[in-house]
Design a protein around this motif. Structure first.
Motif, PDB file in Angstrom:
ATOM      1  N   ASN A  49     -47.762 -90.717 -33.116  1.00 45.39           N
ATOM      2  CA  ASN A  49     -48.446 -90.964 -31.850  1.00 45.39           C
ATOM      3  C   ASN A  49     -49.932 -90.672 -31.966  1.00 45.39           C
ATOM      4  O   ASN A  49     -50.784 -91.441 -31.497  1.00 45.39           O
ATOM      5  CB  ASN A  49     -47.836 -90.104 -30.743  1.00 45.39           C
ATOM      6  CG  ASN A  49     -46.476 -90.590 -30.301  1.00 45.39           C
ATOM      7  OD1 ASN A  49     -46.056 -91.696 -30.626  1.00 45.39           O
ATOM      8  ND2 ASN A  49     -45.772 -89.755 -29.560  1.00 45.39           N
ATOM      9  N   LEU A  50     -50.252 -89.548 -32.583  1.00 44.46           N
ATOM     10  CA  LEU A  50     -51.658 -89.171 -32.733  1.00 44.46           C
ATOM     11  C   LEU A  50     -52.406 -90.175 -33.616  1.00 44.46           C
ATOM     12  O   LEU A  50     -53.564 -90.512 -33.346  1.00 44.46           O
ATOM     13  CB  LEU A  50     -51.759 -87.766 -33.328  1.00 44.46           C
ATOM     14  CG  LEU A  50     -51.413 -86.619 -32.373  1.00 44.46           C
ATOM     15  CD1 LEU A  50     -51.328 -85.298 -33.127  1.00 44.46           C
ATOM     16  CD2 LEU A  50     -52.448 -86.513 -31.261  1.00 44.46           C
ATOM     17  N   GLN A  52     -51.677 -93.351 -33.885  1.00 43.51           N
ATOM     18  CA  GLN A  52     -51.882 -94.534 -33.052  1.00 43.51           C
ATOM     19  C   GLN A  52     -53.046 -94.325 -32.091  1.00 43.51           C
ATOM     20  O   GLN A  52     -53.852 -95.235 -31.857  1.00 43.51           O
ATOM     21  CB  GLN A  52     -50.600 -94.850 -32.269  1.00 43.51           C
ATOM     22  CG  GLN A  52     -49.464 -95.373 -33.118  1.00 43.51           C
ATOM     23  CD  GLN A  52     -49.808 -96.702 -33.778  1.00 43.51           C
ATOM     24  OE1 GLN A  52     -50.384 -97.591 -33.157  1.00 43.51           O
ATOM     25  NE2 GLN A  52     -49.459 -96.838 -35.040  1.00 43.51           N
ATOM     26  N   ILE A  53     -53.139 -93.121 -31.533  1.00 40.23           N
ATOM     27  CA  ILE A  53     -54.265 -92.808 -30.652  1.00 40.23           C
ATOM     28  C   ILE A  53     -55.573 -92.872 -31.432  1.00 40.23           C
ATOM     29  O   ILE A  53     -56.599 -93.367 -30.938  1.00 40.23           O
ATOM     30  CB  ILE A  53     -54.069 -91.425 -30.007  1.00 40.23           C
ATOM     31  CG1 ILE A  53     -52.895 -91.458 -29.023  1.00 40.23           C
ATOM     32  CG2 ILE A  53     -55.336 -90.969 -29.294  1.00 40.23           C
ATOM     33  CD1 ILE A  53     -52.498 -90.106 -28.478  1.00 40.23           C
ATOM     34  N   ALA A  95     -57.864 -91.623 -22.313  1.00 45.02           N
ATOM     35  CA  ALA A  95     -56.646 -92.355 -22.672  1.00 45.02           C
ATOM     36  C   ALA A  95     -56.539 -93.675 -21.928  1.00 45.02           C
ATOM     37  O   ALA A  95     -55.994 -94.654 -22.464  1.00 45.02           O
ATOM     38  CB  ALA A  95     -55.418 -91.484 -22.402  1.00 45.02           C
ATOM     39  N   ALA A  98     -58.406 -96.271 -23.711  1.00 44.85           N
ATOM     40  CA  ALA A  98     -57.784 -96.616 -24.998  1.00 44.85           C
ATOM     41  C   ALA A  98     -56.564 -97.511 -24.838  1.00 44.85           C
ATOM     42  O   ALA A  98     -56.011 -97.988 -25.841  1.00 44.85           O
ATOM     43  CB  ALA A  98     -57.384 -95.339 -25.740  1.00 44.85           C
ATOM     44  N   VAL A 102     -53.608 -99.672 -27.644  1.00 42.24           N
ATOM     45  CA  VAL A 102     -52.265 -99.162 -27.940  1.00 42.24           C
ATOM     46  C   VAL A 102     -51.211-100.098 -27.339  1.00 42.24           C
ATOM     47  O   VAL A 102     -50.136 -99.669 -26.934  1.00 42.24           O
ATOM     48  CB  VAL A 102     -52.055 -97.714 -27.418  1.00 42.24           C
ATOM     49  CG1 VAL A 102     -52.888 -96.740 -28.199  1.00 42.24           C
ATOM     50  CG2 VAL A 102     -52.354 -97.624 -25.919  1.00 42.24           C
ATOM     51  N   THR A 142     -46.711 -93.403 -26.101  1.00 47.11           N
ATOM     52  CA  THR A 142     -47.701 -92.995 -27.103  1.00 47.11           C
ATOM     53  C   THR A 142     -48.376 -91.681 -26.732  1.00 47.11           C
ATOM     54  O   THR A 142     -48.841 -90.946 -27.611  1.00 47.11           O
ATOM     55  CB  THR A 142     -48.765 -94.094 -27.268  1.00 47.11           C
ATOM     56  OG1 THR A 142     -48.110 -95.339 -27.549  1.00 47.11           O
ATOM     57  CG2 THR A 142     -49.725 -93.770 -28.400  1.00 47.11           C
ATOM     58  N   PHE A 143     -48.436 -91.365 -25.444  1.00 57.18           N
ATOM     59  CA  PHE A 143     -49.103 -90.147 -24.990  1.00 57.18           C
ATOM     60  C   PHE A 143     -48.122 -89.004 -24.738  1.00 57.18           C
ATOM     61  O   PHE A 143     -48.475 -88.008 -24.099  1.00 57.18           O
ATOM     62  CB  PHE A 143     -49.890 -90.432 -23.707  1.00 57.18           C
ATOM     63  CG  PHE A 143     -50.912 -91.522 -23.851  1.00 57.18           C
ATOM     64  CD1 PHE A 143     -51.699 -91.622 -24.998  1.00 57.18           C
ATOM     65  CD2 PHE A 143     -51.093 -92.468 -22.853  1.00 57.18           C
ATOM     66  CE1 PHE A 143     -52.631 -92.630 -25.144  1.00 57.18           C
ATOM     67  CE2 PHE A 143     -52.029 -93.483 -22.981  1.00 57.18           C
ATOM     68  CZ  PHE A 143     -52.804 -93.564 -24.135  1.00 57.18           C
ATOM     69  N   TYR A 170     -51.127 -84.785 -24.680  1.00 55.09           N
ATOM     70  CA  TYR A 170     -52.291 -84.699 -25.553  1.00 55.09           C
ATOM     71  C   TYR A 170     -53.560 -84.608 -24.710  1.00 55.09           C
ATOM     72  O   TYR A 170     -53.688 -85.293 -23.693  1.00 55.09           O
ATOM     73  CB  TYR A 170     -52.374 -85.923 -26.473  1.00 55.09           C
ATOM     74  CG  TYR A 170     -51.117 -86.184 -27.260  1.00 55.09           C
ATOM     75  CD1 TYR A 170     -50.725 -85.338 -28.295  1.00 55.09           C
ATOM     76  CD2 TYR A 170     -50.307 -87.276 -26.966  1.00 55.09           C
ATOM     77  CE1 TYR A 170     -49.564 -85.565 -29.010  1.00 55.09           C
ATOM     78  CE2 TYR A 170     -49.147 -87.520 -27.678  1.00 55.09           C
ATOM     79  CZ  TYR A 170     -48.776 -86.656 -28.702  1.00 55.09           C
ATOM     80  OH  TYR A 170     -47.621 -86.895 -29.396  1.00 55.09           O
ATOM     81  N   ILE A 211     -58.215 -84.949 -30.807  1.00 57.05           N
ATOM     82  CA  ILE A 211     -57.154 -84.866 -29.814  1.00 57.05           C
ATOM     83  C   ILE A 211     -56.147 -83.822 -30.280  1.00 57.05           C
ATOM     84  O   ILE A 211     -55.853 -83.726 -31.478  1.00 57.05           O
ATOM     85  CB  ILE A 211     -56.434 -86.221 -29.631  1.00 57.05           C
ATOM     86  CG1 ILE A 211     -57.438 -87.338 -29.368  1.00 57.05           C
ATOM     87  CG2 ILE A 211     -55.393 -86.137 -28.515  1.00 57.05           C
ATOM     88  CD1 ILE A 211     -58.168 -87.231 -28.057  1.00 57.05           C
ATOM     89  N   TRP A 223     -52.842 -88.078 -18.601  1.00 59.39           N
ATOM     90  CA  TRP A 223     -53.510 -89.036 -19.479  1.00 59.39           C
ATOM     91  C   TRP A 223     -54.393 -90.003 -18.690  1.00 59.39           C
ATOM     92  O   TRP A 223     -55.326 -90.582 -19.247  1.00 59.39           O
ATOM     93  CB  TRP A 223     -52.479 -89.811 -20.301  1.00 59.39           C
ATOM     94  CG  TRP A 223     -51.623 -90.782 -19.540  1.00 59.39           C
ATOM     95  CD1 TRP A 223     -50.378 -90.562 -19.037  1.00 59.39           C
ATOM     96  CD2 TRP A 223     -51.945 -92.130 -19.222  1.00 59.39           C
ATOM     97  NE1 TRP A 223     -49.901 -91.686 -18.411  1.00 59.39           N
ATOM     98  CE2 TRP A 223     -50.843 -92.680 -18.510  1.00 59.39           C
ATOM     99  CE3 TRP A 223     -53.053 -92.946 -19.450  1.00 59.39           C
ATOM    100  CZ2 TRP A 223     -50.824 -93.982 -18.025  1.00 59.39           C
ATOM    101  CZ3 TRP A 223     -53.039 -94.254 -18.964  1.00 59.39           C
ATOM    102  CH2 TRP A 223     -51.925 -94.758 -18.272  1.00 59.39           C
TER     103      TRP A 223
END
Length: 331
Positions: A49-50, A52-53, A95, A98, A102, A142-143, A170, A211, A223
């Motif tokens: 996940n991180l 991807q972020i 987020a 972003a 994502v 994802t978050f 996150y 993050i 987020w």
């Protein structure tokens, strides 16, 4: 001759007890291994996940020349004066910007950025909340860290208050950030209304945090953005027994800092009550992973930082250009 049939022999009670004991012993031996394997899979998913972020934030940087703001405050306070108007007012967080990177472009398009995330007056804030309810109430996988396990429920703002909104696991690294003076600027990559580029990360992209995790056992994170609502943080800080510099206003729903309050990572967050600023550090970082807290660095890597990290090392990792470059072996 007539053969006599032999009567089948069953288990005795002792044999049955021995068999049950052996099965129980095998389960006791295998259960920790199975739990460890599941946690390893969850930790791997959290690290993915991180990453991807990280790709999303770099995609944003390629498009706009900087990383997104920690959050965009629409109502800044007087420069050099005390923070007011709800810690620079409500605003959309990093987020949200972003989302197109994502694979959440449709959710991004549902946000009404013209209306804003909220407003200082109750009527306008309620209007914004209703108009943007779709995006604000949507949980994005994802978050969310699978080890945390709590992806639903209202955000807890402390003092018995709660607010509708999708939680996240996150928060963006603000570094050392004094929340009492305007403009609020941190030593990290993200802070209110920040515009930090790769060129500003002079300590090295592999040694600068972007993050980090925050478990809901320690404190809530959002987020979508900062909801605002504190006209003056001083009374709440006094009630918590903290100075204004180290108090935890609502900007830390989307940001995590290394000081003045949260000088190191939280310990075992499962053993402390939510939003206890003396132990859980709701303005910092926390994780359920046994190995430590997972972070995304500016080069797009996911790294584990141990809870026993020295405060000076942690502050150096969170700073983008303080001149202290930390080797990976130090954390």
């Amino acid at each position: 001759m007539r053969r006599r049939g032999r009567k089948p022999r069953g288990f005795t009670l002792i044999e049955l007890l021995v068999a049950v004991a052996i099965v129980g012993l095998l389960i006791a031996l295998l259960l920790p291994a199975a739990q460890s394997a599941r946690e390893a899979a969850r930790r791997l998913q959290c690290a993915n996940n991180l990453k991807q972020i990280g790709l999303a934030l770099h995609g944003y940087h390629d498009a706009w020349g900087t990383f997104p703001s920690g959050y965009l405050g629409s109502y800044p306070s007087r420069v050099g004066g005390p923070v007011g108007a709800g810690e620079l007012g409500p605003g959309w967080a990093w987020a949200t910007f972003a989302l197109p990177f994502v694979e959440q472009k449709s959710l991004y398009d549902a946000a009404n950025f013209d209306l804003g995330f909220g407003a200082p007056t109750d009527g306008a804030r309620l209007l914004a909340l209703k108009a943007n309810r779709t995006i604000m109430g949507t949980a994005v996988a994802t978050f969310l860290c699978p080890s945390d396990g709590r992806a639903e429920g209202p955000l807890d703002l402390g003092e018995g208050a709660s607010l509708f909104g999708a939680p996240g696991h996150y928060v963006a690294s603000a570094g050392w950030l004094d929340s009492s003076r305007a403009p609020v600027a941190g030593s990290g990559v993200f802070y209110p209304n920040s515009r930090v580029s790769i060129g500003d990360v002079r300590d090295g992209t592999s040694a600068t945090l972007m993050i980090g995790e925050r478990s809901r056992d320690a404190a809530d994170a959002a987020w979508t953005g900062v909801f605002g609502g504190l006209a003056d943080p001083a009374p709440l800080c006094a009630k918590r027994g903290a100075s204004v510099e180290s108090c935890v206003p609502l900007m830390f729903l989307v940001l995590g800092r290394t000081g003045p309050a949260a000088d190191a990572l939280s310990g075992d967050v499962r053993a402390v009550p939510p939003l206890d600023s003396r132990t859980a550090r709701p303005d910092g970082f926390a994780s359920r992973h046994a190995a430590g807290c997972l972070f995304l660095t500016c080069d797009g890597s996911a790294r584990v930082v141990a809870r026993t990290v020295a405060p000076a090392v942690f502050r150096a990792l969170a700073s983008r250009s303080d001149g202290d470059v930390v080797a990976a072996a130090a954390y």
